[in-house]
Write a protein that holds these residues in place. Structure first.
Motif, PDB file in Angstrom:
ATOM      1  N   ASN A 109      -1.836  -7.461 -11.158  1.00 47.40           N
ATOM      2  CA  ASN A 109      -0.806  -8.451 -10.872  1.00 47.40           C
ATOM      3  C   ASN A 109      -0.807  -8.777  -9.394  1.00 47.40           C
ATOM      4  N   PRO A 110      -0.355  -9.982  -9.031  1.00 44.54           N
ATOM      5  CA  PRO A 110      -0.137 -10.251  -7.612  1.00 44.54           C
ATOM      6  C   PRO A 110       1.050  -9.424  -7.131  1.00 44.54           C
ATOM      7  N   ILE A 111       1.020  -9.007  -5.876  1.00 47.95           N
ATOM      8  CA  ILE A 111       2.074  -8.142  -5.342  1.00 47.95           C
ATOM      9  C   ILE A 111       3.444  -8.799  -5.438  1.00 47.95           C
ATOM     10  N   TYR A 112       3.496 -10.111  -5.419  1.00 44.65           N
ATOM     11  CA  TYR A 112       4.806 -10.748  -5.441  1.00 44.65           C
ATOM     12  C   TYR A 112       5.550 -10.523  -6.750  1.00 44.65           C
ATOM     13  N   LYS A 113       4.887  -9.922  -7.744  1.00 47.61           N
ATOM     14  CA  LYS A 113       5.601  -9.511  -8.949  1.00 47.61           C
ATOM     15  C   LYS A 113       6.785  -8.615  -8.575  1.00 47.61           C
ATOM     16  N   ALA A 166       8.426  -8.743  -5.664  1.00 46.03           N
ATOM     17  CA  ALA A 166       9.323  -9.388  -4.703  1.00 46.03           C
ATOM     18  C   ALA A 166      10.564  -9.845  -5.461  1.00 46.03           C
ATOM     19  N   HIS A 167      11.434  -8.915  -5.720  1.00 46.64           N
ATOM     20  CA  HIS A 167      12.606  -9.150  -6.560  1.00 46.64           C
ATOM     21  C   HIS A 167      13.829  -8.547  -5.887  1.00 46.64           C
ATOM     22  N   ALA A 176      16.123  -6.783  -6.955  1.00 43.11           N
ATOM     23  CA  ALA A 176      16.443  -5.426  -7.398  1.00 43.11           C
ATOM     24  C   ALA A 176      15.630  -4.367  -6.656  1.00 43.11           C
ATOM     25  N   VAL A 177      14.540  -4.769  -6.012  1.00 38.75           N
ATOM     26  CA  VAL A 177      13.718  -3.827  -5.249  1.00 38.75           C
ATOM     27  C   VAL A 177      14.295  -3.760  -3.842  1.00 38.75           C
ATOM     28  N   ASN A 178      14.887  -2.610  -3.507  1.00 36.30           N
ATOM     29  CA  ASN A 178      15.545  -2.515  -2.201  1.00 36.30           C
ATOM     30  C   ASN A 178      14.873  -1.554  -1.233  1.00 36.30           C
ATOM     31  N   GLN A 179      13.797  -0.909  -1.642  1.00 39.44           N
ATOM     32  CA  GLN A 179      13.028  -0.098  -0.707  1.00 39.44           C
ATOM     33  C   GLN A 179      11.646   0.176  -1.266  1.00 39.44           C
ATOM     34  N   ALA A 180      10.707   0.398  -0.359  1.00 34.90           N
ATOM     35  CA  ALA A 180       9.326   0.653  -0.747  1.00 34.90           C
ATOM     36  C   ALA A 180       8.618   1.391   0.379  1.00 34.90           C
ATOM     37  N   ILE A 181       7.568   2.101   0.016  1.00 37.72           N
ATOM     38  CA  ILE A 181       6.699   2.734   1.002  1.00 37.72           C
ATOM     39  C   ILE A 181       5.249   2.431   0.623  1.00 37.72           C
ATOM     40  N   VAL A 182       4.403   2.435   1.624  1.00 36.91           N
ATOM     41  CA  VAL A 182       2.957   2.305   1.407  1.00 36.91           C
ATOM     42  C   VAL A 182       2.354   3.629   1.840  1.00 36.91           C
ATOM     43  N   LEU A 183       1.599   4.227   0.939  1.00 35.47           N
ATOM     44  CA  LEU A 183       0.956   5.511   1.195  1.00 35.47           C
ATOM     45  C   LEU A 183      -0.537   5.301   1.396  1.00 35.47           C
ATOM     46  N   ASP A 184      -1.150   6.164   2.183  1.00 33.35           N
ATOM     47  CA  ASP A 184      -2.587   6.044   2.439  1.00 33.35           C
ATOM     48  C   ASP A 184      -3.288   7.337   2.052  1.00 33.35           C
ATOM     49  N   PRO A 185      -4.049   7.299   0.947  1.00 31.78           N
ATOM     50  CA  PRO A 185      -4.784   8.497   0.553  1.00 31.78           C
ATOM     51  C   PRO A 185      -6.035   8.732   1.389  1.00 31.78           C
ATOM     52  N   GLY A 186      -6.376   7.806   2.294  1.00 29.92           N
ATOM     53  CA  GLY A 186      -7.527   7.989   3.176  1.00 29.92           C
ATOM     54  C   GLY A 186      -8.853   7.989   2.459  1.00 29.92           C
ATOM     55  N   LEU A 187      -9.081   7.016   1.618  1.00 31.85           N
ATOM     56  CA  LEU A 187     -10.312   6.953   0.827  1.00 31.85           C
ATOM     57  C   LEU A 187     -11.492   6.438   1.646  1.00 31.85           C
ATOM     58  N   SER A 188     -12.631   7.056   1.429  1.00 30.67           N
ATOM     59  CA  SER A 188     -13.880   6.544   2.006  1.00 30.67           C
ATOM     60  C   SER A 188     -14.335   5.352   1.162  1.00 30.67           C
ATOM     61  N   PRO A 189     -15.295   4.574   1.644  1.00 26.52           N
ATOM     62  CA  PRO A 189     -15.791   3.446   0.835  1.00 26.52           C
ATOM     63  C   PRO A 189     -16.318   3.879  -0.536  1.00 26.52           C
ATOM     64  N   SER A 190     -17.014   4.998  -0.615  1.00 27.32           N
ATOM     65  CA  SER A 190     -17.529   5.433  -1.913  1.00 27.32           C
ATOM     66  C   SER A 190     -16.390   5.906  -2.831  1.00 27.32           C
ATOM     67  N   GLU A 191     -15.374   6.528  -2.261  1.00 27.17           N
ATOM     68  CA  GLU A 191     -14.218   6.936  -3.073  1.00 27.17           C
ATOM     69  C   GLU A 191     -13.451   5.716  -3.573  1.00 27.17           C
ATOM     70  N   LEU A 192     -13.341   4.701  -2.727  1.00 27.29           N
ATOM     71  CA  LEU A 192     -12.679   3.468  -3.132  1.00 27.29           C
ATOM     72  C   LEU A 192     -13.424   2.812  -4.292  1.00 27.29           C
ATOM     73  N   THR A 193     -14.739   2.834  -4.242  1.00 25.67           N
ATOM     74  CA  THR A 193     -15.546   2.292  -5.343  1.00 25.67           C
ATOM     75  C   THR A 193     -15.263   3.057  -6.635  1.00 25.67           C
ATOM     76  N   ALA A 194     -15.153   4.374  -6.549  1.00 26.53           N
ATOM     77  CA  ALA A 194     -14.859   5.189  -7.729  1.00 26.53           C
ATOM     78  C   ALA A 194     -13.467   4.869  -8.281  1.00 26.53           C
ATOM     79  N   VAL A 195     -12.486   4.684  -7.407  1.00 26.75           N
ATOM     80  CA  VAL A 195     -11.141   4.314  -7.849  1.00 26.75           C
ATOM     81  C   VAL A 195     -11.195   2.968  -8.569  1.00 26.75           C
ATOM     82  N   ARG A 213      13.049  -1.025   3.835  1.00 30.28           N
ATOM     83  CA  ARG A 213      14.336  -0.861   3.153  1.00 30.28           C
ATOM     84  C   ARG A 213      15.155  -2.120   3.414  1.00 30.28           C
ATOM     85  N   ARG A 214      15.710  -2.671   2.339  1.00 23.86           N
ATOM     86  CA  ARG A 214      16.551  -3.860   2.451  1.00 23.86           C
ATOM     87  C   ARG A 214      17.799  -3.483   3.253  1.00 23.86           C
ATOM     88  N   PRO A 215      18.173  -4.300   4.218  1.00 23.97           N
ATOM     89  CA  PRO A 215      19.406  -4.022   4.960  1.00 23.97           C
ATOM     90  C   PRO A 215      20.596  -3.933   4.008  1.00 23.97           C
TER      91      PRO A 215
END
Length: 165
Positions: free
Chosen positions: A45-49, A51-52, A54-73, A159-161
């Motif tokens: 889905n596009p991320i704007y799904k 953008a609602h 009701a969504v009042n907070q979010a975090i972005v996490l970084d698993p630190g994937l290498s290019p080959s690990e990203l390909t596997a994902v 976080r939404r004010p």
């Protein structure tokens, strides 16, 4: 710790398409009038799904994937998208039972190998890359968004004010 978690959903970012970030997720679709519902389960889905209001907070996490690990994902995402997987509420119920029992290895009688919920989806994709963050007896189907939020580094938080809530 049996405290409420602010995190209710998790997904993976994909490559942007036409300048719009896309995500891979396993989600339960609620039909809305005028919209064609997608099947429940793994989907892109596009991320704007999300953008609602009701969504009042979010975090972005970084698993630190290498290019080959990203390909596997990405390979595992593709397998989920085209493998006939579904999203079953019964799987969430069994995850809740595992948490309440404090038994991360619990697998109940309603388990289906062809069903995957959001956090299980993300964890299974990470496992494909050899980056399973949990070196314990926590079954993938008992993984919840809070588990992921506790283990991967946060690189952004929103976080939404309160005045807008």
């Amino acid at each position: 710790d049996h405290q409420p978690s602010p995190w209710a959903h998790t997904f993976l970012f994909l490559q942007p398409r036409h300048g719009v970030p896309w995500i891979a997720e396993s989600d339960l679709q609620v039909p809305f009038p005028g919209f064609r519902p997608r099947p429940n389960g793994p989907q892109e889905n596009p991320i704007y799904k999300w953008a609602h209001p009701a969504v009042n907070q979010a975090i972005v996490l970084d698993p630190g994937l290498s290019p080959s690990e990203l390909t596997a994902v990405q390979r595992r995402v593709h397998q989920f998208l085209h493998g006939g997987y579904t999203y079953r509420v019964s799987g969430l119920a069994e995850t809740w039972v595992a948490l309440e029992r404090r038994d991360p290895a619990f697998r109940g009688p309603l388990h289906h190998d062809d069903a995957v919920h959001c956090a299980q989806f993300v964890r299974e994709c990470m496992r494909e890359a050899g980056r399973d963050p949990f070196l314990s007896d926590l079954l993938p189907e008992n993984t919840v968004p809070e588990h992921l939020a506790q283990i991967f580094p946060r690189i952004a938080e929103w976080r939404r004010p309160e005045s807008l809530e």
